[in-house]
Write an enzyme that holds these catalytic residues in place. Structure first.
Site, PDB file in Angstrom:
ATOM      1  CE  LYS A 145     -20.807 -64.067  18.522  1.00  0.00           C
ATOM      2  NZ  LYS A 145     -20.464 -62.738  19.073  1.00  0.00           N
ATOM      3  CG  HIS A 237     -19.479 -61.792  13.616  1.00  0.00           C
ATOM      4  ND1 HIS A 237     -20.820 -62.091  13.690  1.00  0.00           N
ATOM      5  CD2 HIS A 237     -19.182 -61.184  14.795  1.00  0.00           C
ATOM      6  CE1 HIS A 237     -21.297 -61.674  14.857  1.00  0.00           C
ATOM      7  NE2 HIS A 237     -20.331 -61.127  15.539  1.00  0.00           N
TER       8      HIS A 237
HETATM    9  C1  BG6 Z   1     -20.039 -59.165  18.564  1.00  0.00           C
HETATM   10  C2  BG6 Z   1     -18.871 -59.588  19.418  1.00  0.00           C
HETATM   11  O1  BG6 Z   1     -20.706 -60.274  18.064  1.00  0.00           O
HETATM   12  O2  BG6 Z   1     -19.558 -58.376  17.486  1.00  0.00           O
HETATM   13  C3  BG6 Z   1     -18.116 -58.393  19.919  1.00  0.00           C
HETATM   14  O3  BG6 Z   1     -19.353 -60.358  20.504  1.00  0.00           O
HETATM   15  C4  BG6 Z   1     -17.698 -57.499  18.777  1.00  0.00           C
HETATM   16  O4  BG6 Z   1     -16.966 -58.775  20.655  1.00  0.00           O
HETATM   17  C5  BG6 Z   1     -18.906 -57.192  17.890  1.00  0.00           C
HETATM   18  O5  BG6 Z   1     -17.175 -56.297  19.310  1.00  0.00           O
HETATM   19  C6  BG6 Z   1     -18.469 -56.460  16.642  1.00  0.00           C
HETATM   20  O6  BG6 Z   1     -19.606 -56.035  15.969  1.00  0.00           O
HETATM   21  P1  BG6 Z   1     -19.585 -54.729  15.064  1.00  0.00           P
HETATM   22  O7  BG6 Z   1     -20.953 -54.699  14.478  1.00  0.00           O
HETATM   23  O8  BG6 Z   1     -19.269 -53.591  15.961  1.00  0.00           O
HETATM   24  O9  BG6 Z   1     -18.503 -54.980  14.066  1.00  0.00           O
END
Ligand code: BG6
Length: 486
Positions: A145, A237
């Site tokens: 993504k 997400h």
């Molecule tokens: C990624 C984003 O998909 O997810 C990032 O591009 C973000 O900006 C990250 O920091 C967050 O993932 P996690 O697993 O650390 O919550």
């Protein structure tokens, strides 16, 4: 159990995602005996390394991204020996010789092309792979993504990749779906009986989904400044988590049933008009502040773009227009440089229909189920209890707490460990289907358009806080407040 022998070809194999996430995840799967001896990992990039140079680089990087006790010399040597490097300009098909040599021999290894690169390269790489006869029906392609930057570009990419690979070969990754805590949402809802009868507008007042990060944009400002929080986090997400909270029970957990149900939720989201965006969606950008007691610069300084209008925070109110959820707001919030790293889903139940304890100190507070996704995985059910004492009845909120690490006494694997093995196994259940991605883009697009047209740009919030005050007002207007859990 070991998966089938495989060639992982990672385009962008020297990039941030590969070294921070993909290689550590593959190393851990190797350590646990899941990668057969023949498995190879082939990094393709423009960094101009050779096999030895790449292995040296990865040896150093694994030390940064894995706990010291995860690294043992035997596994490390075995893992590094699997690594190969091909100098490839993904956009220039006549510079693929090194990769072609590595993929020359016929093999019964599963071949996975992992496109850990900019989405505008997904189409060209797919076409070049086909032109070099590197695609057959056993190959898989993984797309990171964001798939595009709006609905039209997502469709173009899906068309281009789809002209080479069948949909069943395309794995669109959203690593949130690989998180244990996110999968556990499904289990909590559908492997227990007591919640599901209450899981609807008769009993639930509203839902909150927060993904708060205390980090800033780090070394990814180049990408992030073109993207922003809506594209980076909400379109994928947060909407995926919303789908798992709101979807109907699928008949079974298989590749199409779960995705069919998620799609229905996305299609039921009430579209936002241009005016709605002004009142129901807040964009924010952090200015200098204090995070954990340390001074941090503004986003504009981090991004080295003094005029940037990119949002690093989004709060919005969504509605799922169907029988189950009619009238139940879903408040979503995500941001960088917030007070704490904390992701959670809060299910706020309705108040009791009739106050039974007049004269008691305090009212019965509505029940609340807080599902903590990270940093610690757990669940807290807030109830009202009688405070012990000889006097009258005094009501007191208490919580039933479940901490997964304590309950299971074992490490939760990283999302990529699970998802990469699912790709080799050919199981796309936890990956986004084309129609889901496009439905999600269609829903966020009015915000993209409205914010682009706005001259004043996102609201400012000091780093180390929970976003601009307009995000608080968004709920206060409805007589509600954000749950500040951490
Ligand atoms: C990624 C984003 O998909 O997810 C990032 O591009 C973000 O900006 C990250 O920091 C967050 O993932 P996690 O697993 O650390 O919550």
């Amino acid at each position: 159990n070991p998966v089938a022998p495989c060639d992982f070809v990672v385009f962008g194999g020297t990039g941030d995602l590969a070294v921070r996430k993909l290689l550590p995840a593959l190393y851990l799967r190797d350590r646990d005996g899941q990668l057969p001896a023949e498995t190879r990992i082939i990094a393709a990039s423009r960094a101009g390394l050779d096999h030895v140079g790449y292995r040296d680089k990865v040896r150093g990087e694994l030390g940064r991204f894995l706990d010291a006790d995860a690294l043992d010399p035997l596994t490390l040597d075995r893992f590094l020996a699997r690594l190969h490097y091909a100098s490839v300009d993904a956009a220039a098909p006549d510079e693929w010789d090194q990769l072609l040599q590595l993929l020359d021999q016929p093999t019964d290894r599963v071949r996975v092309y992992y496109l850990a690169c900019a989405p505008n390269l997904f189409g060209p790489i797919s076409r070049h792979l086909a032109a070099h006869n590197l695609v057959d029906e056993t190959c898989r392609v993984v797309l990171e993504k964001p798939i595009g930057h709006d609905l039209a570009s997502a469709r173009d990419i899906n068309d281009a990749v789809g002209s080479v690979f069948d949909e069943s070969q395309i794995f669109r990754i959203d690593h949130y779906l690989g998180k244990e805590s996110v999968q556990n949402l499904l289990v909590t809802r559908f492997a227990n009986t007591f919640l599901e009868p209450l899981w609807n507008s008769s009993w639930i007042d509203h839902v909150q989904i927060t993904v708060a990060e205390s980090l800033g944009v780090g070394s990814r400002a180049g990408y992030y400044d073109q993207s922003g929080a809506l594209r980076d986090m909400v379109q994928n997400h947060l909407l995926q988590v919303l789908c798992l909270v709101a979807m109907e029970p699928p008949t079974c957990i298989d590749r199409e049933s779960v995705r069919d149900e998620k799609l229905k939720v996305l299609q039921a989201l009430k579209p936002l008009s241009h005016n709605d965006v002004g009142t129901l969606a807040i964009a924010g950008q952090y200015v200098a502040g204090l995070v954990d007691g340390a001074a941090v610069p503004s986003y504009r300084d981090d991004a080295e773009n003094p005029d940037s209008l990119t949002e690093t925070f989004v709060a919005l109110k969504a509605e799922v227009r169907n029988w189950r959820w009619s009238g139940v707001p879903f408040y979503l919030r995500t941001g960088k440089r917030m007070e704490h790293r904390s992701s959670e889903v809060v299910i706020q139940f309705k108040p009791v229909p009739h106050p039974m304890f007049p004269g008691s100190d305090g009212d019965a507070e509505p029940n609340k189920l807080v599902i903590q996704l990270q940093p610690e995985e757990g669940m807290r059910l807030f109830m009202t209890a009688k405070e012990p004492g000889p006097g009258g009845i005094r009501l007191k909120p208490v919580s039933l707490d479940l901490n997964y690490v304590n309950a299971f006494q074992r490490r939760s694997p990283d999302a990529y460990e699970r998802l990469l093995m699912d790709v080799v196994r050919g199981d796309p259940t936890l990956f986004m289907r084309r129609d889901e991605v496009e439905a999600a883009w269609a829903w966020v697009e009015p915000m993209l358009v409205a914010w682009r047209a706005q001259e004043r740009g996102p609201r400012r919030y000091p780093a180390g806080t929970n976003g601009p005050f307009e995000a608080t007002t968004l709920l206060e207007r409805d007589g509600r407040t954000w749950h500040e859990g951490a």
